[in-house]
Design a protein around this motif. Sequence first.
Motif, mmCIF file in Angstrom:
data_model
loop_
_atom_site.group_PDB
_atom_site.id
_atom_site.type_symbol
_atom_site.label_atom_id
_atom_site.label_comp_id
_atom_site.label_asym_id
_atom_site.label_seq_id
_atom_site.Cartn_x
_atom_site.Cartn_y
_atom_site.Cartn_z
ATOM 1 N N SER A 298 -5.468 21.704 26.378
ATOM 2 C CA SER A 298 -6.056 21.443 27.690
ATOM 3 C C SER A 298 -5.023 21.220 28.793
ATOM 4 C CB SER A 298 -7.004 20.241 27.624
ATOM 5 O OG SER A 298 -6.312 19.071 27.238
ATOM 6 N N VAL A 299 -3.762 20.992 28.426
ATOM 7 C CA VAL A 299 -2.725 20.839 29.461
ATOM 8 C C VAL A 299 -1.761 22.016 29.456
ATOM 9 C CG1 VAL A 299 -2.839 18.323 29.431
ATOM 10 C CG2 VAL A 299 -1.195 19.480 27.948
ATOM 11 N N LEU A 300 -2.081 23.059 28.695
ATOM 12 C CA LEU A 300 -1.156 24.189 28.574
ATOM 13 C C LEU A 300 -1.695 25.486 29.172
ATOM 14 C CD1 LEU A 300 0.093 23.554 24.919
ATOM 15 C CD2 LEU A 300 1.318 23.079 27.053
ATOM 16 N N GLY A 301 -2.897 25.455 29.711
ATOM 17 C CA GLY A 301 -3.487 26.670 30.256
ATOM 18 C C GLY A 301 -2.691 27.296 31.377
ATOM 19 N N ASP A 302 -2.009 26.474 32.180
ATOM 20 C CA ASP A 302 -1.202 26.985 33.291
ATOM 21 C C ASP A 302 0.274 26.646 33.097
ATOM 22 O OD1 ASP A 302 -1.394 24.270 33.595
ATOM 23 O OD2 ASP A 302 -1.961 24.308 35.717
ATOM 24 N N CYS A 303 0.684 26.449 31.848
ATOM 25 C CA CYS A 303 2.049 25.999 31.555
ATOM 26 C C CYS A 303 3.067 27.131 31.677
ATOM 27 C CB CYS A 303 2.096 25.402 30.148
ATOM 28 S SG CYS A 303 3.688 24.656 29.716
ATOM 29 N N HIS A 304 4.278 26.761 32.112
ATOM 30 C CA HIS A 304 5.423 27.662 32.150
ATOM 31 C C HIS A 304 6.626 26.926 31.575
ATOM 32 C CE1 HIS A 304 2.759 29.025 35.408
ATOM 33 N NE2 HIS A 304 3.198 30.239 35.127
ATOM 34 N N LEU A 305 7.568 27.669 31.040
ATOM 35 C CA LEU A 305 8.798 27.040 30.578
ATOM 36 C C LEU A 305 9.452 26.307 31.742
ATOM 37 C CD1 LEU A 305 10.357 29.835 28.319
ATOM 38 C CD2 LEU A 305 9.176 27.754 27.583
ATOM 39 N N GLY A 306 9.920 25.090 31.485
ATOM 40 C CA GLY A 306 10.537 24.285 32.534
ATOM 41 C C GLY A 306 9.576 23.363 33.247
ATOM 42 N N ASP A 307 8.273 23.491 32.983
ATOM 43 C CA ASP A 307 7.306 22.579 33.597
ATOM 44 C C ASP A 307 7.478 21.159 33.060
ATOM 45 O OD1 ASP A 307 6.221 24.572 35.090
ATOM 46 O OD2 ASP A 307 4.302 24.664 34.032
ATOM 47 N N SER A 308 6.972 20.198 33.815
ATOM 48 C CA SER A 308 7.030 18.797 33.411
ATOM 49 C C SER A 308 5.688 18.340 32.853
ATOM 50 C CB SER A 308 7.404 17.902 34.594
ATOM 51 O OG SER A 308 8.709 18.180 35.046
ATOM 52 N N ILE A 309 5.733 17.713 31.695
ATOM 53 C CA ILE A 309 4.558 17.061 31.111
ATOM 54 C C ILE A 309 4.985 15.660 30.697
ATOM 55 C CG2 ILE A 309 2.917 17.034 29.195
ATOM 56 C CD1 ILE A 309 2.939 20.039 29.161
ATOM 57 N N VAL B 293 9.192 21.108 29.334
ATOM 58 C CA VAL B 293 8.702 22.006 28.291
ATOM 59 C C VAL B 293 9.744 23.090 28.012
ATOM 60 C CG1 VAL B 293 6.917 23.680 27.661
ATOM 61 C CG2 VAL B 293 6.306 21.592 28.927
ATOM 62 N N THR B 294 10.185 23.190 26.776
ATOM 63 C CA THR B 294 11.190 24.191 26.396
ATOM 64 C C THR B 294 10.619 25.307 25.537
ATOM 65 O OG1 THR B 294 11.827 22.885 24.449
ATOM 66 C CG2 THR B 294 13.045 22.477 26.489
ATOM 67 N N GLU B 295 9.390 25.104 25.037
ATOM 68 C CA GLU B 295 8.732 26.107 24.189
ATOM 69 C C GLU B 295 7.262 25.731 24.113
ATOM 70 O OE1 GLU B 295 10.603 27.674 20.293
ATOM 71 O OE2 GLU B 295 9.125 26.182 19.613
ATOM 72 N N PHE B 296 6.362 26.716 24.093
ATOM 73 C CA PHE B 296 4.944 26.378 23.977
ATOM 74 C C PHE B 296 4.138 27.543 23.413
ATOM 75 C CE2 PHE B 296 5.247 28.348 28.117
ATOM 76 C CZ PHE B 296 4.040 29.020 28.304
ATOM 77 N N THR B 297 2.988 27.178 22.849
ATOM 78 C CA THR B 297 1.989 28.140 22.392
ATOM 79 C C THR B 297 0.695 27.775 23.104
ATOM 80 O OG1 THR B 297 1.196 26.802 20.533
ATOM 81 C CG2 THR B 297 3.124 28.211 20.134
ATOM 82 N N ALA B 298 -0.412 28.346 22.655
ATOM 83 C CA ALA B 298 -1.691 28.021 23.283
ATOM 84 C C ALA B 298 -2.110 26.587 23.030
ATOM 85 C CB ALA B 298 -2.772 28.975 22.784
ATOM 86 N N ASP B 299 -1.588 25.985 21.945
ATOM 87 C CA ASP B 299 -2.065 24.660 21.546
ATOM 88 C C ASP B 299 -0.959 23.607 21.432
ATOM 89 O OD1 ASP B 299 -4.281 22.933 20.405
ATOM 90 O OD2 ASP B 299 -2.873 22.894 18.718
#
Length: 234
Positions: free
Chosen positions: A37-48, A57-63
Motif C-alpha cells: 500500500s505504500v509502494l504503488g508510486d515508489c521509485h528508487l531513492g524515495d523516502s519511507i 528505498v534502495t530496492e523494491f517489488t510490488a510488496d
Amino acid sequence: MFTGIVECMGRVVEFARLDTTTAGGNGASLTIAEAGSVLGDCHLGDSIAINGTCLTVTEFTADSFKVGLAPETLRRTNLGTLQPGDRVNLERALAAGHRFGGHFVQGHVDCTADIAEILPDENSIRYKLRVADPALMPYIIPKGFIAIDGTSLTVCDVDDDERWFTIMMIAYTQDHVVMPSKAVGDKVNIEVDMLGKYVEKVTTSILRGAADAGESGTTSYIEKIVARVLQKEA
C-alpha cells in the motif's frame, strides 16, 4: 517530511548486519514485506519512514522494499533490534497538496525511550515512557506533539526530574500501529517536536548576541520588544 499518520504496518523479512549486494551497499540493511500500500508510486531513492525513521528505498517489488541503515541510525533508533516477523509502522514522505493530519515529523529520531508502564483506561491505553536522553525533556511538554515509532501523539503528563512522560492511545490508533504489540521494557523511537528546537535556537542566539554586546540579555531583549510595540501604537 512526514506527518506521523501511519499508513500501514509492514513485516520485517530480513535484518542484515552486512549486506554485500548493490542495494545493501556493504552495510546494514532492512527488508520489509506486506508493504504494497505504500509502494504503488515508489521509485528508487524515495523516502519511507520505518518506525519513524526516514530511510531511502534502495530496492523494491510490488510488496516489499529494502533500505540501508547507517551506523548513526542503528545507534539512535530501535531498528537494530528488529527480528524477522516483527511489525513496523510505515509512512511515505508527505506529498504536496495532501491533507496534513498529524504534525511536522522529520523522520530524524532523537533517541529511544523505554516503555515503563502500560495502563488500560476504558477503551484507551495510557503509556508511561522513560526517555534515554534527559537533554530532550525540555522539548516534551503537556499537550504538545511527539512522534513515537513514527506515530503522531499528544503528550499527557511530564516529569522532568524522573525523565518520563505519558501518552494516551485511542482504540482506532491501537488497531493501526505497532505499539500495542509491545511490552514493558521494550524500546520505542522518539522524535520531539522540532518547532521547540527552532524556538530555543533563535532565542538563545538573540540572548547570546545581547550578552556579547555587554547588555543584560533577557532585560535588553524585552525592553526592545516593548519599545517596538509602543512605537507602533504611537
